[in-house]
Motif scaffolding. Structure first.
Motif, PDB file in Angstrom:
ATOM      1  N   HIS A  52      32.913  23.814  56.152  1.00  0.00           N
ATOM      2  CA  HIS A  52      32.124  24.969  56.591  1.00  0.00           C
ATOM      3  C   HIS A  52      32.256  25.186  58.099  1.00  0.00           C
ATOM      4  O   HIS A  52      32.274  26.318  58.572  1.00  0.00           O
ATOM      5  N   PHE A  53      32.387  24.109  58.842  1.00  0.00           N
ATOM      6  CA  PHE A  53      32.487  24.209  60.294  1.00  0.00           C
ATOM      7  C   PHE A  53      33.794  24.854  60.731  1.00  0.00           C
ATOM      8  O   PHE A  53      33.817  25.586  61.714  1.00  0.00           O
ATOM      9  N   SER A  54      34.872  24.571  60.037  1.00  0.00           N
ATOM     10  CA  SER A  54      36.160  25.115  60.478  1.00  0.00           C
ATOM     11  C   SER A  54      36.541  26.387  59.742  1.00  0.00           C
ATOM     12  O   SER A  54      36.933  27.362  60.357  1.00  0.00           O
ATOM     13  N   GLY A 109      20.874  31.219  66.441  1.00  0.00           N
ATOM     14  CA  GLY A 109      21.641  31.414  65.222  1.00  0.00           C
ATOM     15  C   GLY A 109      21.698  30.119  64.445  1.00  0.00           C
ATOM     16  O   GLY A 109      21.562  29.032  65.013  1.00  0.00           O
ATOM     17  N   TYR A 110      21.877  30.236  63.141  1.00  0.00           N
ATOM     18  CA  TYR A 110      21.989  29.059  62.290  1.00  0.00           C
ATOM     19  C   TYR A 110      22.783  29.428  61.046  1.00  0.00           C
ATOM     20  O   TYR A 110      22.823  30.586  60.631  1.00  0.00           O
ATOM     21  N   SER A 111      23.446  28.440  60.484  1.00  0.00           N
ATOM     22  CA  SER A 111      24.214  28.620  59.263  1.00  0.00           C
ATOM     23  C   SER A 111      24.253  27.279  58.548  1.00  0.00           C
ATOM     24  O   SER A 111      24.580  26.265  59.152  1.00  0.00           O
ATOM     25  N   VAL A 112      23.898  27.282  57.277  1.00  0.00           N
ATOM     26  CA  VAL A 112      23.913  26.054  56.483  1.00  0.00           C
ATOM     27  C   VAL A 112      25.098  26.113  55.526  1.00  0.00           C
ATOM     28  O   VAL A 112      25.346  27.146  54.894  1.00  0.00           O
ATOM     29  N   ASP A 113      25.825  25.021  55.446  1.00  0.00           N
ATOM     30  CA  ASP A 113      26.939  24.893  54.507  1.00  0.00           C
ATOM     31  C   ASP A 113      26.428  25.244  53.107  1.00  0.00           C
ATOM     32  O   ASP A 113      25.365  24.772  52.692  1.00  0.00           O
TER      33      ASP A 113
END
Length: 194
Positions: A52-54, A109-113
């Motif tokens: 998810h990070f890349s 900002g935020y994002s969860v896998d």
């Protein structure tokens, strides 16, 4: 060395929030993520990062890499990893876009896998960011910009006193609705902030 496979975090009971912390990523890890090189990023990261990070967030890391090249002092403010304290696994990313601007505004900002969603990680990361903003004397306003079709994020920020304050067009994300709240004024939930 191959990238570690994510180990799904244990399901947390609805009444219990996951214990998380936000880990700052070193510049070398951010630069590797910007290049789409998860293996190198993991060699430099203090915690195991997921695809998810890349793959899902590469444009974010390109922006942060360029930002740090121009303003190294922003490192303590920008996006880091949301880390499940029990497993040590990075489950998503969260942070501010940078230090407060001249009006005292920070945008978060935020994002969860997707492998770790609907377990309370976004909520807990949001609370950590709001608590930090409340502690910072130069921060007066916290902003979140959310796509009109992201109902989950919209519903989450509304629970913390954010109010709609217009819209904007983002070259990367398209139309975004702007939500803002005064720092330290998360109505209904100040006692829950970490």
């Amino acid at each position: 060395m191959p990238s570690p496979s994510p180990t799904p975090a244990r399901q947390h009971p609805a009444s219990r929030r996951p214990a998380v912390h936000l880990a700052q990523l070193p510049v070398a890890a951010i630069d590797a993520l910007a290049a789409g090189d998860l293996d190198t990023a993991n060699r430099h990261s203090p915690v195991p990062l997921t695809r998810h990070f890349s793959s899902d967030r590469q444009s974010l890391w390109k922006m942060r890499s360029a930002q740090l090249a121009a303003a190294p002092d922003d490192a303590g403010w920008i996006t880091g990893a949301i880390v499940d304290t029990e497993s040590g696994q990075a489950v998503g990313c969260a942070g501010f876009h940078g230090p407060p601007d001249s009006d005292g505004m920070v945008e978060l900002g935020y994002s969860v896998d997707p492998l770790f969603r609907r377990r309370g990680y976004a909520r807990t990361a949001l609370e950590l960011l709001l608590a930090r903003a409340a502690r910072e004397p130069d921060v007066r306003t916290v902003r979140a910009t959310i796509s009109p079709d992201n109902e989950a994020s919209r519903n989450l920020v509304l629970q913390y006193g954010f109010e709609e304050n217009g819209s904007q067009w983002d070259e990367e994300d398209g139309l975004e609705i702007i939500f803002e709240v005064a720092a330290g004024n998360q109505s209904g939930h100040p006692s829950r902030l970490i």
